[in-house]
Write an enzyme that holds these catalytic residues in place. Structure first.
Site, PDB file in Angstrom:
ATOM      1  CG  ASP A  74     -33.800   7.937   7.068  1.00  0.00           C
ATOM      2  OD1 ASP A  74     -33.354   7.383   8.086  1.00  0.00           O
ATOM      3  OD2 ASP A  74     -34.092   9.154   7.033  1.00  0.00           O
ATOM      4  CB  SER A  75     -29.712   4.005   8.637  1.00  0.00           C
ATOM      5  OG  SER A  75     -30.584   2.905   8.805  1.00  0.00           O
ATOM      6  CG  ASP A  87     -36.920   5.815   8.772  1.00  0.00           C
ATOM      7  OD1 ASP A  87     -37.755   6.149   9.645  1.00  0.00           O
ATOM      8  OD2 ASP A  87     -35.712   5.633   9.030  1.00  0.00           O
ATOM      9  CE  LYS A 123     -37.424   5.342  12.509  1.00  0.00           C
ATOM     10  NZ  LYS A 123     -36.669   6.561  12.160  1.00  0.00           N
ATOM     11  CD  GLU A 173     -35.061  11.575  11.212  1.00  0.00           C
ATOM     12  OE1 GLU A 173     -34.596  12.732  11.191  1.00  0.00           O
ATOM     13  OE2 GLU A 173     -34.433  10.576  10.833  1.00  0.00           O
ATOM     14  CD  GLU A 192     -30.533   8.129  16.047  1.00  0.00           C
ATOM     15  OE1 GLU A 192     -31.600   8.030  15.408  1.00  0.00           O
ATOM     16  OE2 GLU A 192     -29.402   8.033  15.521  1.00  0.00           O
TER      17      GLU A 192
HETATM   18  O1  KIV Z   1     -32.787   4.968   9.889  1.00  0.00           O
HETATM   19  C1  KIV Z   1     -32.585   4.293  10.903  1.00  0.00           C
HETATM   20  O2  KIV Z   1     -31.897   3.270  10.886  1.00  0.00           O
HETATM   21  C2  KIV Z   1     -33.172   4.757  12.153  1.00  0.00           C
HETATM   22  C3  KIV Z   1     -32.779   4.058  13.409  1.00  0.00           C
HETATM   23  C4  KIV Z   1     -31.386   4.344  13.762  1.00  0.00           C
HETATM   24  C5  KIV Z   1     -33.706   4.340  14.520  1.00  0.00           C
HETATM   25  O3  KIV Z   1     -33.934   5.670  12.143  1.00  0.00           O
END
Ligand code: KIV
Length: 272
Positions: free
Chosen positions: A52-53, A91, A121, A123, A190
């Site tokens: 989600d980056s 994510d 994924k 959090e 992280e």
């Molecule tokens: O969203 C992302 O890129 C991440 C990584 C930095 C682990 O969660």
């Protein structure tokens, strides 16, 4: 396991588990689009994360909070179309799994159905346990994420390293065990102290993937545009630059502009 056989042996969660047991490090990078993912697919990258980056890298938001499920599905599907070998993890964006395990399952099912990804994924630890358990009932592999979890930036108030005090460190260790016991196949750590990441890695039987968590973890992940030098003005200590492609792209575009203006492009060979 592919129903239709291909000539490529796909990385699975079981492969990652074996890699941990055999001490082989796991290499993971993010990707959000087809072109970059095609380039990653030419390598031996083990895991591609549609992070989600993307909210920062692709959409230009300050935090990861605004990105939607529809957007993540769009990016995820683009990446999946390019990747034959690596395990693709998408994510779950903010607001699609916290505090509501039925919503979490529905969101995860949409991701899996509409992208063709291999896993999701999300959090958090204890506070998202119910969501993780419900997603797992559908046979969807879940990767956990602890430490500096960017979706909680408004709670943290800073992107500084997490779990430097004993209380938060102990909570992180407990959460890591909770994720493992729940059935997560791996956990991202992280921006936490290297010694803490080493301890978690030693205590868990599932792989740990670090970003800013030192070298004594089972694998590493970086944001692709960060390590390629495309992201501007982002230089955390943990980041190693593997290229200056931002500079290179600007140089190429400047040259193109100049060639167009000076009538150098196109030349006689570049026309019909
Ligand atoms: O969203 C992302 O890129 C991440 C990584 C930095 C682990 O969660």
């Amino acid at each position: 396991m592919a129903y239709l056989q291909t000539d490529v042996t796909k990385v699975t969660t079981r492969v990652l588990q074996n890699m941990k047991q055999q001490g082989e490090k796991i290499a993971m990078l993010t990707a959000y689009d087809y072109s970059m993912a095609r380039l990653l697919d030419r390598t031996k990258i083990d895991v591609v994360l549609v992070g989600d980056s993307a909210a920062n890298v692709m959409d230009g938001y300050q935090t990861t909070l605004p990105i939607t499920l529809d957007e993540m599905i769009f990016y995820g599907a683009s990446v999946v179309r390019a990747i034959k070998r690596a395990l693709v993890v998408v994510d779950m964006p903010f607001g699609t799994y916290q505090g509501n395990s039925k919503l979490a399952l529905a969101s995860a099912i949409r991701i899996m159905k509409e992208t063709g990804a291999d896993a999701v994924k999300l959090e958090g630890g204890q506070e998202v346990l119910e969501s993780i358990e419900r997603i797992l009932t559908a046979g969807i592999p879940v990767m956990g994420h602890l430490g500096l979890t960017p979706q909680s930036i408004n709670k943290f108030g800073t992107y500084a390293v997490r779990a430097t005090d004993e209380e938060e460190a102990e909570r992180l260790v407990r959460d890591a065990h909770i994720l493992q016991e729940a059935g997560c196949f791996a956990v991202v750590l992280e921006k936490i102290p290297a010694l803490l990441a080493e301890r978690v890695t030693a205590e868990l039987s599932i792989p740990t993937i670090g970003i800013g968590a030192g070298g004594k973890v089972d694998g590493q992940v970086l944001v692709l545009q960060d390590m390629l030098g495309i992201t501007q003005q982002f230089t955390p200590r943990y980041l190693r630059l593997y290229g200056s492609f931002g500079e290179e792209i600007s140089r190429a575009v400047c040259q193109y502009v100049s060639d167009v203006k000076s009538l150098d492009f196109p030349n006689e060979k570049e026309q019909y």
